[in-house]
Design an enzyme around this catalytic site. Sequence first.
Site, PDB file in Angstrom:
ATOM      1  N   ASP A 159       0.818  -1.208   0.000  1.00 30.74           N
ATOM      2  CA  ASP A 159       0.000   0.000   0.000  1.00 30.74           C
ATOM      3  C   ASP A 159       0.856   1.265   0.000  1.00 30.74           C
ATOM      4  OD1 ASP A 159      -2.676   1.302   0.410  1.00 30.74           O
ATOM      5  OD2 ASP A 159      -1.719   1.967   2.259  1.00 30.74           O
ATOM      6  N   GLU A 207       1.121  -0.579  -5.162  1.00 30.91           N
ATOM      7  CA  GLU A 207       0.079   0.424  -5.381  1.00 30.91           C
ATOM      8  C   GLU A 207       0.812   1.765  -5.448  1.00 30.91           C
ATOM      9  OE1 GLU A 207      -3.164   3.308  -3.791  1.00 30.91           O
ATOM     10  OE2 GLU A 207      -1.733   2.374  -2.442  1.00 30.91           O
TER      11      GLU A 207
END
Length: 682
Positions: free
Chosen positions: A313, A366
Amino acid sequence: MGQTVFISEADEYLFGQGTHYDIYKKLGAHVSEENGVKGMFFAVWAPNAAAVHVIGSFNGWDEDMYPMQRIGNMGIYQLFIPGVGTGELYKYLIYTPDGRKLYKADPYANYAELRPGNASRTTDLSKFKWSDEKWFDSIKGKDINREPVAIYECHIGSWMKHPDGTEDGFYNYRQFADRIVEYLKEMKYTHIELIGIAEHPFDGSWGYQVTGYYAPTARYGEPTDFMYLVNLLHKNNIGVILDWVPAHFCPDEFGLGCFDGTCIYEDPDPRKGEHPDWGTKIFNLGKHEVKNFLIANALFWIKEFHIDGLRVDAVASMLYLDYGKRDGQWVPNKDGGNKNYEAIEFFKHLNSVIRGTYPQVMMIAEESTAWPKITAPVEEDGLNFTFKWNMGWMHDFCEYMKLDPYFRKGAHHMMTFAMSYNNAENYILPLSHDEVVHLKCSMLEKMPGYKVDKYANLRAGYAYMFGHSGKKLLFMGQDFGQEREWSEKRELDWFLLAEDLNRGMKDFVRDLLEIYRKYPALYEVDNDWGGFEWINADDSDHSVFSFYRRASNGRDNVLFVINFTPMEIQNYKVGVPFEGIYKHILDSADKKYAGCGSGIPDKIKAEPGLCDYKDYSITMTLPPYGAELFVFQNPDAKPEPKKEVKKEAKVEEKKEEKPVKKAPAKKTAAKKPAAKTITKKK
C-alpha cells in the site's frame, strides 16, 4: 523434550545488520521449554528503556513480578516464564529513563485481544497442519506474467454478515472460508486479495493503520483459523494476496510509536516521521532494525501463512519525501531532492529477498505516480516488484465511463492512452475499494443514463477491461452491480440478486472470467504489443473501440468490438487480419444478461476487401452499449497436437451442453433502452 527459544549473539548481529529474516521466531512470545519445564519465552527490542517487565493475565497484571533481562548491546530484553500457556493476555511495561511507565503491545505478537482491548495474546502457530502441497506444486516454475490473474478484492467483515444477531455480525475465518470458496469457484476468479487482515484498532481504517503487523486480526478468530482459510482456498486452486502497509503505522499509545520512550520505529523529526494528512507515523527506513522488522514481516506472512502475494500500500508516499506535505513539512535528501533514497534501497532489498527466495510470490505496488521502473529488475536500477497497479488506466477508465455518451467522442483518447505506455511496467488493472467510497459512487452508479442503461454501460466497460492488456482486479459487490457505495459497517447488497439486471450482471462477469481463463490470448502476453493490436482506435464519432488479443501460437485470438453509445449501429464494418470464420463467443446485450438482445449470428465469415488497414472485414449490427467478442484463428498457426485437440473439444462440448443458469423471474425482464439507430458508412 520441547524446543528451547533463546537469543544468540548471531541473532543480535544479524538483527543489527537488518538481515535476520527469521527474527520473528525469536522476538515476541513463543512456546518454549527450559530444563524440562514448559512455558513462554518473551523477547522485545527496547534499546532506550531503563527497564522492561512482562505483565499479563497469568500474573494478575502484577507490575513487579516479571522483570526482563537485558542482553548484549542491541537493547533486546528477554524472559522465560514457566507455566504460561497459550491464550493469555500480556503487555510489556516499559520504564523510560525519565521515569514514565508505558504499557505496550508486543510488536511481534502473533495474536491480539479483540478491540477495543489492545493487549497481545500468546498463541502457538505450529498447531496447524497444512495440506496445500498440490497448490504449490501446481504453480511451481510458472511465470505469473504469462498466467491468468483475476483478483477478487474482499473485506471479510463486510462481505456478508452472520445472521446471529451480534453487533458485529462477523463470520469467523472458518465460516467465511466455506462461503467464499463456493463464490470464487462459481465466478472463476483466480485469486482473492484480503484487506484489513493485520491487527488494527479502528474498523473505519479498513486495516490501513496497523498495530499488530505479525497478527491476523482477532475480529474473525484465531491465527490457526486464518491458516484454515488460506489452506482451503489453496486446496480449491485459489491464490491468496494480502494488503500490506509498510508506509506508515497507527499512532495509538499502546503501539509502535515512541515505543521505549523514544522514537525507535519512527524518525523523531516530525518532518520525516509523520504524515500530517493521515495522522500516522512513518517508519524510519534508515534503521537496520526497522527494515528488518518489515522485511521479516513480509516473509512471515509468506512462510507461516502461505500467502501468495503482497499488495504493498501507498508506495508513492514512501518514494517521495514531500508526498502529501507542504513546504516546511519535509526535509530534502542529501542532494536537495524529494526522492527517498532509504525507501528506494528498502524496496530493492525487500523484493530481492522475497522474489529471490520465493519466485512464485507476487509483490504488487500500489504506486500512483509515473515513477519509472517499478517492475524492472534491480540490475536495471528498478524496484523489482512483480506488478504495479495501473492507476492511470483506472482514472481514465472511470472518468470516461461517467460521461454522458454524447460527450464520449470528445474523450475517446482516455480509453486508448493507457496502451501507449503499457509496456513500461507489468500492470494490474484495478477497480478497487478506493473507487467505490467517499462519494465516488459504486461502479454501477458511476454510469450515466436510466437504470437499464447503467447496467448495459457497465457490462460494456467490464468487457473492455478484460480485453485490455494487464491483469485484473475487481472489488467485491461490483461484479453483480452493487448500487450503494461500500461501507465496512454493512454487508453487500446481496438482496439485489433477486433482480434480473443484477443476476444478469453477475452471470455476465462470470462468463467474462471464464472466457478470460479459457483463452491464453487474453493473459499470456500482457506487457508487449505482441499480445495486443488495435483494429480501430480512432472511431470517436461512434465511440466504438475494436482491437484483438493475439495468442502467441496464433490459435484462438480474441476480437473485441465495443459500442459505448445507446445507439444501435447497423452494418458496422470491422477490419480483421485473416480470412475464415469469426466465432461469436460473448454478447453483452444478450437477453440472458438482461440485455436488449442482438441479432449477431454465432459465426461470421470474413470478406475480402480493405477495411481499417486490414485485408478482410466482418459486418454486424452493433447493439446499444454492445460488447461483442469473437474467436478466430491465424491460418498460418501450427495445428495443435491431436491429443490436446480431443481433450479441448470434450471440454468445449460439455460447456456447450451446460444449460444457462437462470433464477426464477421475480421481476419483469429489463426492457430495451430507447435506442436511436444509425448506419456506419465506410
